[in-house]
Design an enzyme around this catalytic site. Sequence first.
Site, short mmCIF file in Angstrom:
data_model
loop_
_atom_site.label_atom_id
_atom_site.label_comp_id
_atom_site.label_asym_id
_atom_site.label_seq_id
_atom_site.Cartn_x
_atom_site.Cartn_y
_atom_site.Cartn_z
N GLU A 13 -37.00 40.18 -5.88
CA GLU A 13 -35.52 39.54 -7.11
C GLU A 13 -35.98 38.58 -7.69
O GLU A 13 -34.95 38.22 -8.65
CB GLU A 13 -35.33 38.94 -5.35
CG GLU A 13 -35.08 39.04 -4.40
CD GLU A 13 -33.79 40.24 -4.08
OE1 GLU A 13 -34.69 41.28 -3.61
OE2 GLU A 13 -32.75 39.60 -4.29
N ASP A 67 -28.29 55.63 -38.10
CA ASP A 67 -27.99 55.20 -36.37
C ASP A 67 -26.79 55.00 -36.22
O ASP A 67 -25.65 53.86 -37.13
CB ASP A 67 -29.13 54.14 -36.25
CG ASP A 67 -30.82 54.52 -35.14
OD1 ASP A 67 -30.37 55.97 -35.77
OD2 ASP A 67 -31.25 53.78 -35.86
N ARG A 100 -39.11 51.48 -33.58
CA ARG A 100 -38.45 51.45 -34.15
C ARG A 100 -37.89 51.23 -35.29
O ARG A 100 -38.14 52.53 -36.91
CB ARG A 100 -37.57 53.00 -34.32
CG ARG A 100 -36.01 52.78 -33.40
CD ARG A 100 -35.57 53.68 -32.80
NE ARG A 100 -34.98 54.66 -34.06
CZ ARG A 100 -34.24 54.72 -34.62
NH1 ARG A 100 -33.15 53.38 -34.38
NH2 ARG A 100 -34.01 55.38 -35.13
N PRO A 143 -30.82 41.45 -15.21
CA PRO A 143 -29.77 41.89 -14.56
C PRO A 143 -28.45 40.96 -15.26
O PRO A 143 -27.13 41.10 -15.86
CB PRO A 143 -29.66 42.14 -13.64
CG PRO A 143 -30.54 41.86 -12.76
CD PRO A 143 -31.55 42.09 -14.14
O1 LIG Z 1 -32.49 45.61 -12.85
C1 LIG Z 1 -33.65 44.58 -13.25
C2 LIG Z 1 -33.69 44.48 -12.81
C3 LIG Z 1 -35.28 43.75 -12.77
C4 LIG Z 1 -35.60 43.54 -14.54
C5 LIG Z 1 -34.41 43.73 -15.56
C6 LIG Z 1 -33.07 44.37 -15.01
C7 LIG Z 1 -32.05 44.76 -15.60
C8 LIG Z 1 -31.30 45.66 -15.45
C9 LIG Z 1 -30.36 45.41 -16.33
N1 LIG Z 1 -31.05 45.20 -17.93
O2 LIG Z 1 -32.21 44.67 -16.69
#
Ligand SMILES: Oc1ccccc1-c1ccno1
Length: 239
Positions: free
Chosen positions: A116, A169, A154, A89
């Site tokens: 985590e 696209d 793709r 994230p």
């Molecule tokens: O929320 C996550 C947890 C682990 C690995 C990736 C993510 C994530 C959230 C948004 N993009 O990747």
Amino acid sequence: MRIDVVTIFPDYLRPLELALVGRAASRDLVDIQTHDLRAWTHDVHRTVDDSPYGGGPGMVMRPEPWDAALRDIVARDPSRRPRVVVPTPAGVPFTQSYAAELAEQDWLIFCCGRYEGIDGRVVDAWADDEISIGDYVLAGGEVATLVMVEAVTRLLPGVVGNAESIIDDSFAHGLLEGPVYTRPPVWEGRAVPEILRSGDHAAIARWRREEALRRTRRRRPELLDRIELSDADRAVVAS
Ligand SMILES: Oc1ccccc1-c1ccno1
């Protein structure tokens, strides 16, 4: 292209055996291998996580299994250097142009973190890309990897039958794709836009561009700042 995915939930990646990506793999247009991280543990409990230094909730994925897995996988083809992707994230936003960049690579390895996250020293030592698929939190990197592998696959030559559909696209021209229609010509009292049944291909192309501009203005106005607009485009956006 070769794609390796390392995860503690290999079955989560089974959807890659289906549909477009599955067909591409069966046609040897992409070679996807999934690996269980626990194969690189040596204790009876096959431990992949431990408590975080500094305290705090949850667990962190231990560096040793990840390092052993990546060394082993990379060593399987010494003549090639993979691009290592860690979904997180906290990563750089994944976009269509990012997908196109990754589609140019010869070999990708996706590291699916859980808990985590993966020990930062492994990420520092191995990751070429830390990528986010959106501003929300998932339970692990597997879903993000499914998204990225499909978006990348793709774009590989021969995967999508009609190459034009790639060009048209959403985002391919920097705009959102407009609405699409098929038979019947009238459904529940709703008619298909007449222009699409006119046979006037120039007018149809213009209409589609205008619909893409209007939809992009409504839903993602910030995208309009990133592309070259003609005077005709500007007139549509301003109207
Ligand atoms: O929320 C996550 C947890 C682990 C690995 C990736 C993510 C994530 C959230 C948004 N993009 O990747």
